[in-house]
Design a protein around this motif. Sequence first.
Motif, mmCIF file in Angstrom:
data_model
loop_
_atom_site.group_PDB
_atom_site.id
_atom_site.type_symbol
_atom_site.label_atom_id
_atom_site.label_comp_id
_atom_site.label_asym_id
_atom_site.label_seq_id
_atom_site.Cartn_x
_atom_site.Cartn_y
_atom_site.Cartn_z
ATOM 1 N N GLU A 1 24.439 23.046 11.004
ATOM 2 C CA GLU A 1 24.621 22.195 12.174
ATOM 3 C C GLU A 1 24.562 20.745 11.719
ATOM 4 O O GLU A 1 23.684 20.362 10.954
ATOM 5 N N MET A 2 25.512 19.970 12.181
ATOM 6 C CA MET A 2 25.591 18.562 11.809
ATOM 7 C C MET A 2 25.555 17.738 13.094
ATOM 8 O O MET A 2 26.287 18.022 14.039
ATOM 9 N N LYS A 3 24.686 16.738 13.128
ATOM 10 C CA LYS A 3 24.557 15.872 14.296
ATOM 11 C C LYS A 3 25.249 14.551 14.009
ATOM 12 O O LYS A 3 25.026 13.944 12.963
ATOM 13 N N VAL A 4 26.121 14.110 14.927
ATOM 14 C CA VAL A 4 26.848 12.853 14.776
ATOM 15 C C VAL A 4 26.891 12.128 16.119
ATOM 16 O O VAL A 4 26.620 12.708 17.166
ATOM 17 N N GLN B 1 24.479 6.310 15.406
ATOM 18 C CA GLN B 1 23.993 6.852 16.666
ATOM 19 C C GLN B 1 23.609 5.677 17.545
ATOM 20 O O GLN B 1 23.072 4.681 17.063
ATOM 21 N N LYS B 2 23.910 5.792 18.831
ATOM 22 C CA LYS B 2 23.513 4.742 19.763
ATOM 23 C C LYS B 2 22.139 5.063 20.316
ATOM 24 O O LYS B 2 21.854 6.190 20.702
ATOM 25 N N TRP C 1 21.930 -1.163 24.367
ATOM 26 C CA TRP C 1 22.335 -0.131 23.421
ATOM 27 C C TRP C 1 22.517 -0.749 22.041
ATOM 28 O O TRP C 1 23.124 -1.800 21.905
ATOM 29 N N HIS C 2 21.963 -0.083 21.043
ATOM 30 C CA HIS C 2 22.060 -0.539 19.656
ATOM 31 C C HIS C 2 22.593 0.612 18.805
ATOM 32 O O HIS C 2 22.244 1.757 19.033
ATOM 33 N N ILE C 3 23.414 0.290 17.813
ATOM 34 C CA ILE C 3 23.897 1.312 16.879
ATOM 35 C C ILE C 3 22.930 1.374 15.697
ATOM 36 O O ILE C 3 22.629 0.356 15.079
ATOM 37 N N GLN C 4 22.430 2.564 15.434
ATOM 38 C CA GLN C 4 21.537 2.794 14.295
ATOM 39 C C GLN C 4 22.217 3.761 13.337
ATOM 40 O O GLN C 4 23.106 4.515 13.726
ATOM 41 N N GLU C 5 21.764 3.742 12.098
ATOM 42 C CA GLU C 5 22.275 4.692 11.109
ATOM 43 C C GLU C 5 21.194 5.707 10.785
ATOM 44 O O GLU C 5 20.038 5.341 10.567
ATOM 45 N N ARG C 6 21.584 6.970 10.780
ATOM 46 C CA ARG C 6 20.679 8.072 10.485
ATOM 47 C C ARG C 6 21.268 8.901 9.342
ATOM 48 O O ARG C 6 22.484 8.963 9.165
ATOM 49 N N ILE C 7 20.415 9.601 8.610
ATOM 50 C CA ILE C 7 20.865 10.437 7.492
ATOM 51 C C ILE C 7 21.577 11.679 8.033
ATOM 52 O O ILE C 7 21.041 12.385 8.889
#
Length: 146
Positions: A135-138, A16-17, A24-30
């Motif tokens: 529901e899936m968030k991407v 996710q940005k 802007w940074h790219i982060q990782e979420r579960i």
Amino acid sequence: MNSNVLERCFIPYYQQKKRFQGEWHIQERILFPGYVFLITQNPEKLVNGLRKVIGLTKLIGTGDEIVPLVQEEIDLLMKIGTDKQLVEMSSGIIENDRVQILAGPLMGMEGNIRRIDRHKRTAYLEIEMFGRTVEMKVGLEIIRKE
């Protein structure tokens, strides 16, 4: 628990940005908070071993049985997350109120997108997983809207 019962366990993530400090940074979420995916050839032994884990709240399934993912669910996870179990950012455009994914794991999944938050650069998809609709968030960046 016998060490040869559990082949691998993993938690899938999505990119996710996020904007902070002016960039802007790219982060990782579960991807599925609260879920751990386990790969085994012997589900019964695995379940018996998991019952001894302190803090384990529940196993997905009916009663005391684990319900394995069906092949369609495995295929979906492999398509969007690949072997890395990481759903990378997708990019697309909106033309005449229709979303078209140009790059990334969401290509071909436009019909599953229920809503897009362009400011947060996320898409909310409705998919069949765990025997129900979830529901899936991407991450999705809309690079142009016409």
